[in-house]
Write a protein that holds these residues in place. Structure first.
Motif, PDB file in Angstrom:
ATOM      1  N   THR A 229       0.810  -1.215   0.000  1.00 18.17           N
ATOM      2  CA  THR A 229       0.000   0.000   0.000  1.00 18.17           C
ATOM      3  C   THR A 229       0.846   1.268   0.000  1.00 18.17           C
ATOM      4  O   THR A 229       0.304   2.368   0.086  1.00 18.17           O
ATOM      5  CB  THR A 229      -0.947   0.002   1.214  1.00 18.17           C
ATOM      6  N   SER A 230       2.168   1.121  -0.092  1.00 21.96           N
ATOM      7  CA  SER A 230       3.058   2.274  -0.233  1.00 21.96           C
ATOM      8  C   SER A 230       3.225   2.589  -1.723  1.00 21.96           C
ATOM      9  O   SER A 230       2.237   2.602  -2.457  1.00 21.96           O
ATOM     10  CB  SER A 230       4.394   1.996   0.455  1.00 21.96           C
ATOM     11  N   HIS A 231       4.438   2.793  -2.184  1.00 19.77           N
ATOM     12  CA  HIS A 231       4.711   3.342  -3.514  1.00 19.77           C
ATOM     13  C   HIS A 231       5.741   2.494  -4.245  1.00 19.77           C
ATOM     14  O   HIS A 231       6.408   1.657  -3.648  1.00 19.77           O
ATOM     15  CB  HIS A 231       5.224   4.779  -3.375  1.00 19.77           C
ATOM     16  N   PRO A 232       5.933   2.737  -5.542  1.00 14.59           N
ATOM     17  CA  PRO A 232       7.028   2.066  -6.240  1.00 14.59           C
ATOM     18  C   PRO A 232       8.366   2.393  -5.580  1.00 14.59           C
ATOM     19  O   PRO A 232       8.561   3.488  -5.035  1.00 14.59           O
ATOM     20  CB  PRO A 232       6.955   2.647  -7.657  1.00 14.59           C
ATOM     21  N   ALA A 233       9.304   1.441  -5.646  1.00 12.58           N
ATOM     22  CA  ALA A 233      10.601   1.623  -5.008  1.00 12.58           C
ATOM     23  C   ALA A 233      11.439   2.651  -5.760  1.00 12.58           C
ATOM     24  O   ALA A 233      11.531   2.625  -6.990  1.00 12.58           O
ATOM     25  CB  ALA A 233      11.340   0.299  -4.938  1.00 12.58           C
ATOM     26  N   THR A 234      12.077   3.538  -5.006  1.00 14.40           N
ATOM     27  CA  THR A 234      12.911   4.568  -5.616  1.00 14.40           C
ATOM     28  C   THR A 234      14.005   3.950  -6.481  1.00 14.40           C
ATOM     29  O   THR A 234      14.210   4.348  -7.638  1.00 14.40           O
ATOM     30  CB  THR A 234      13.546   5.443  -4.514  1.00 14.40           C
ATOM     31  N   GLU A 235      14.727   2.970  -5.936  1.00 18.34           N
ATOM     32  CA  GLU A 235      15.834   2.368  -6.683  1.00 18.34           C
ATOM     33  C   GLU A 235      15.354   1.729  -7.982  1.00 18.34           C
ATOM     34  O   GLU A 235      16.020   1.820  -9.021  1.00 18.34           O
ATOM     35  CB  GLU A 235      16.546   1.299  -5.852  1.00 18.34           C
ATOM     36  N   ALA A 236      14.204   1.068  -7.941  1.00 20.79           N
ATOM     37  CA  ALA A 236      13.698   0.389  -9.139  1.00 20.79           C
ATOM     38  C   ALA A 236      13.356   1.394 -10.236  1.00 20.79           C
ATOM     39  O   ALA A 236      13.672   1.183 -11.417  1.00 20.79           O
ATOM     40  CB  ALA A 236      12.476  -0.452  -8.786  1.00 20.79           C
ATOM     41  N   MET A 237      12.709   2.500  -9.862  1.00 17.87           N
ATOM     42  CA  MET A 237      12.340   3.482 -10.874  1.00 17.87           C
ATOM     43  C   MET A 237      13.577   4.204 -11.415  1.00 17.87           C
ATOM     44  O   MET A 237      13.664   4.504 -12.613  1.00 17.87           O
ATOM     45  CB  MET A 237      11.343   4.495 -10.295  1.00 17.87           C
ATOM     46  N   VAL A 238      14.556   4.477 -10.546  1.00 14.83           N
ATOM     47  CA  VAL A 238      15.800   5.088 -11.007  1.00 14.83           C
ATOM     48  C   VAL A 238      16.501   4.168 -11.997  1.00 14.83           C
ATOM     49  O   VAL A 238      16.969   4.599 -13.065  1.00 14.83           O
ATOM     50  CB  VAL A 238      16.710   5.418  -9.810  1.00 14.83           C
ATOM     51  N   ALA A 239      16.562   2.869 -11.669  1.00 16.50           N
ATOM     52  CA  ALA A 239      17.208   1.911 -12.565  1.00 16.50           C
ATOM     53  C   ALA A 239      16.453   1.776 -13.884  1.00 16.50           C
ATOM     54  O   ALA A 239      17.060   1.648 -14.960  1.00 16.50           O
ATOM     55  CB  ALA A 239      17.314   0.548 -11.869  1.00 16.50           C
ATOM     56  N   ALA A 240      15.133   1.815 -13.824  1.00 19.85           N
ATOM     57  CA  ALA A 240      14.326   1.647 -15.039  1.00 19.85           C
ATOM     58  C   ALA A 240      14.549   2.781 -16.030  1.00 19.85           C
ATOM     59  O   ALA A 240      14.413   2.590 -17.242  1.00 19.85           O
ATOM     60  CB  ALA A 240      12.848   1.556 -14.670  1.00 19.85           C
ATOM     61  N   LEU A 241      14.908   3.968 -15.520  1.00 17.91           N
ATOM     62  CA  LEU A 241      15.067   5.137 -16.392  1.00 17.91           C
ATOM     63  C   LEU A 241      16.521   5.423 -16.760  1.00 17.91           C
ATOM     64  O   LEU A 241      16.789   6.346 -17.544  1.00 17.91           O
ATOM     65  CB  LEU A 241      14.471   6.366 -15.699  1.00 17.91           C
ATOM     66  N   GLN A 242      17.452   4.655 -16.191  1.00 24.44           N
ATOM     67  CA  GLN A 242      18.858   4.891 -16.493  1.00 24.44           C
ATOM     68  C   GLN A 242      19.130   4.745 -17.990  1.00 24.44           C
ATOM     69  O   GLN A 242      18.547   3.902 -18.676  1.00 24.44           O
ATOM     70  CB  GLN A 242      19.747   3.912 -15.719  1.00 24.44           C
TER      71      GLN A 242
ATOM     72  N   ASP B  71      16.530   9.892 -17.758  1.00 24.45           N
ATOM     73  CA  ASP B  71      17.354   9.419 -16.645  1.00 24.45           C
ATOM     74  C   ASP B  71      17.334  10.437 -15.503  1.00 24.45           C
ATOM     75  O   ASP B  71      17.632  11.620 -15.701  1.00 24.45           O
ATOM     76  CB  ASP B  71      18.785   9.212 -17.134  1.00 24.45           C
ATOM     77  N   SER B  72      16.987   9.967 -14.289  1.00 22.82           N
ATOM     78  CA  SER B  72      16.904  10.862 -13.124  1.00 22.82           C
ATOM     79  C   SER B  72      18.272  11.345 -12.669  1.00 22.82           C
ATOM     80  O   SER B  72      18.386  12.377 -12.003  1.00 22.82           O
ATOM     81  CB  SER B  72      16.210  10.153 -11.958  1.00 22.82           C
ATOM     82  N   GLY B  73      19.325  10.569 -12.975  1.00 19.88           N
ATOM     83  CA  GLY B  73      20.674  10.945 -12.566  1.00 19.88           C
ATOM     84  C   GLY B  73      20.983  10.638 -11.109  1.00 19.88           C
ATOM     85  O   GLY B  73      22.064  10.988 -10.620  1.00 19.88           O
TER      86      GLY B  73
END
Length: 603
Positions: free
Chosen positions: A240-253, A258-260
């Protein structure tokens, strides 16, 4: 406005992440050690305050929420601090006038808030105007929220019209607030594309992972040109929380979006929070896991974890499925309000009362009545006439009170006298009258100790629970800290009281031998023959006694105002008569079944 800029991230672990998964119980002392790393990440903002955190600090953690904000501001000098503001409801469940809204926004900004995410549970822009204007006057960032939900009356056109209006009111950015995780990838593309066509403002997406679709929705939103996404570090992500920060950062690399952000630094932060989360096992719940059933119940993440805790307090956790089935019925009958605080609490608590009570709507909270009177704005759909009649009587009082019935701040300051040592103290009581006053009277010393522990300046002493505060505390024995939660009273009698409690997440029971009951207390109550008892249906507190001994009353007349599950409910006279013995008093904490007073038959 380029759609090829790096995606910006707002990290929510210090607010919505723990609100969604451990019922808002994360302590300041567990936030501060990791702040240097959080401050180096380069987040667009850190959500650290607002929502349920203010209430939880006072009600459960014995912390000063204003001091939490000041400590976080000091520990995070290089990062925007963001809060969630409930429009003119601010941080509670009742609407406030412009004076209180202006004063609260000014104090929040002065203590460290840079970004105000402002929403209204009814998506009624009239409830947002004062807060947006107050933020703009202070030259802080006003982010207007569109509360996403699904119903026969919630369409893309409805949400786009709201977005256009928020832009007209002067918002600096907009956010799609998908608090229950109801967005699908297709719906995300449709809504983001439609908003982009009519609103030229930065656009963010806040979506809970409750249904398991949030990460997919964020990726589709990025493809459509979304500027910001909300994520939670993996230790407090998912469910019930949110998508993981690390996963979304990796997905956009290695993409043009890219979030950088540095994955190694994020992993360090995640390891810290994985260890911290172990200390809060008693607040973990299977109810916060991913479940596509949210598309039926529409219960948001923060509501789910708190609802589980409330039912546990009532000794009725086994009836959760009944409550989950009742919530959509109540929502439909109230005209399809989006389920986000305060309407999520209003609908959820009424559903609990309907399930645990003798019959549906036999007891109706004051907040439901105020909702039906229009004090929270206009319901999106049609309210069931029978529910309106049960709540407000045959006359169906539907007066639309534009302003809350509250004293001015100077008058409130005079009422509080030496209890209030700052503007923040006055605002605390303005927002939470009973809880705030009780905290100033009894909780300030404990809060000072909590602040000392948070900054490493104090030592933990064996815990005591201040009178009138919930029994949630840390007990230090022989150098070991234990999380203790006294969750309810199972039964009482023969000079004993049996408690249900948890120690470090493990259920147990304890029997306490009581001292001789104080004369006139509920524990020594005995209803005289022929009298009708008025008892508490749920654990909670007595807010106000509306009658006195010997007073004549009519059937249905309000006798006592109770607070249970953060909602106020009136207990009414069962028949004409007069008041006999009164055992309860204002401010008293009571258990289910405690006798409050008796009504003698009319003679």
């Amino acid at each position: 406005m380029s759609r090829l800029r790096p995606v910006q991230c707002t990290e929510v672990v210090l607010r919505d992440g723990h609100q969604s998964l451990i019922a808002t119980r994360l302590r300041t002392r567990d936030m501060l050690p990791i702040c240097p790393q959080l401050d180096r990440v380069g987040y667009w903002s850190l959500e650290v305050w607002g929502g349920a955190t203010f209430d939880a600090c006072l009600r459960y953690l014995q912390e000063d929420p204003w001091e939490r904000l000041r400590l976080l501001r000091q520990a995070l000098p290089n990062t925007r601090l963001q809060m969630l503001l409930r429009g003119r409801n601010l941080l509670g469940y009742r609407p406030h006038g412009r004076e209180v809204v202006d004063a609260f926004v000014e104090r929040a900004a002065a203590n460290g808030i840079d970004v105000f995410r402002i929403f209204d549970a009814m998506n009624d822009p009239r409830n947002l105007e004062d807060a947006i204007a107050a933020v703009r006057r202070l030259d802080r960032h006003a982010q207007g929220a569109i509360c996403y939900t699904t119903s026969p009356v919630h369409t893309v056109e409805h949400f786009v019209a709201l977005g256009r209006r928020l832009a007209e009111l002067g918002c600096d950015s907009l956010v799609i607030k998908d608090m229950a995780g109801l967005l699908t990838p297709r719906a995300t593309v449709e809504l983001v594309t439609a908003l982009r066509e009519v609103v030229d403002l930065p656009l963010a997406l806040h979506s809970h992972a409750t249904s398991g679709l949030a990460a997919l929705c964020q990726l589709k939103a990025v493809e459509c040109g979304i500027d910001h996404i909300d994520t939670a570090i993996s230790a407090f992500a998912g469910g019930t929380s949110h998508p993981a920060t690390e996963a979304m950062v990796a997905a956009l690399q290695h993409s043009d979006r890219d979030s950088g952000l540095d994955l190694d630094l994020l992993r360090e932060i995640a390891r810290y929070f994985h260890e911290v989360r172990r200390r809060y096992r008693e607040f973990e719940s299977d109810l916060t896991r991913e479940d596509i059933g949210v598309h039926i119940t529409q219960v948001p993440g923060g509501m789910m974890s708190n609802l589980g805790q409330q039912l546990r307090d009532q000794g009725a956790l086994d009836r959760m499925e009944e409550v989950m089935a009742e919530i959509p019925r109540v929502r439909q009958e109230l005209g399809y309000p989006p389920l986000v605080t305060p309407t999520s609490q209003i609908v959820g608590s009424q559903a609990v009362m309907n399930v645990l009570g003798t019959e549906r709507y036999a007891s109706v909270s004051n907040e439901v009545k105020n909702y039906l009177r229009g004090q929270y704005g206009s319901p999106p759909g049609t309210v069931c006439p029978e529910v309106r009649r049960l709540a407000l009587g045959a006359a169906g009082d539907a007066s639309n009170s534009d302003l809350a019935d509250e004293p001015g701040l100077e008058a409130l300051r005079e009422q509080l006298g030496p209890l209030a040592t700052s503007d923040e103290d006055v605002l605390t009581v303005a927002l939470f009258p009973e809880l705030g006053r009780r905290w100033l009277e009894e909780g300030r010393e404990a809060a000072a100790g909590a602040a000392a522990l948070a900054t490493g300046e104090g030592e933990s002493d064996p815990a005591t629970v201040p009178a009138g505060l919930p029994a949630r505390f840390v007990l230090d024995l022989a150098g070991n800290s234990h999380q203790v939660s006294i969750d309810g009273i199972l039964d009482q009698g023969n000079g004993q009281r049996h408690y249900r409690l948890q120690i470090d997440g493990c259920d147990t029971e304890a029997t306490v031998v009581l001292a001789e009951a104080e004369e006139g207390s509920a524990g020594s109550a005995a209803v005289r023959p022929g009298a009708s008892p008025v008892a508490a249906a749920m654990p909670g507190g007595v807010v106000e006694l509306l009658v006195h001994q010997g007073e004549k009353v009519l059937a249905g007349q309000p006798l006592v105002v109770m607070e249970a599950m953060k909602m106020e409910t009136e207990l009414r006279a069962p028949h004409d008569g007069r008041i006999g013995t009164v055992w309860a008093h204002a401010g008293q904490r009571i258990a289910a079944g405690d006798l409050l007073l008796e009504v003698l038959p009319e003679q």
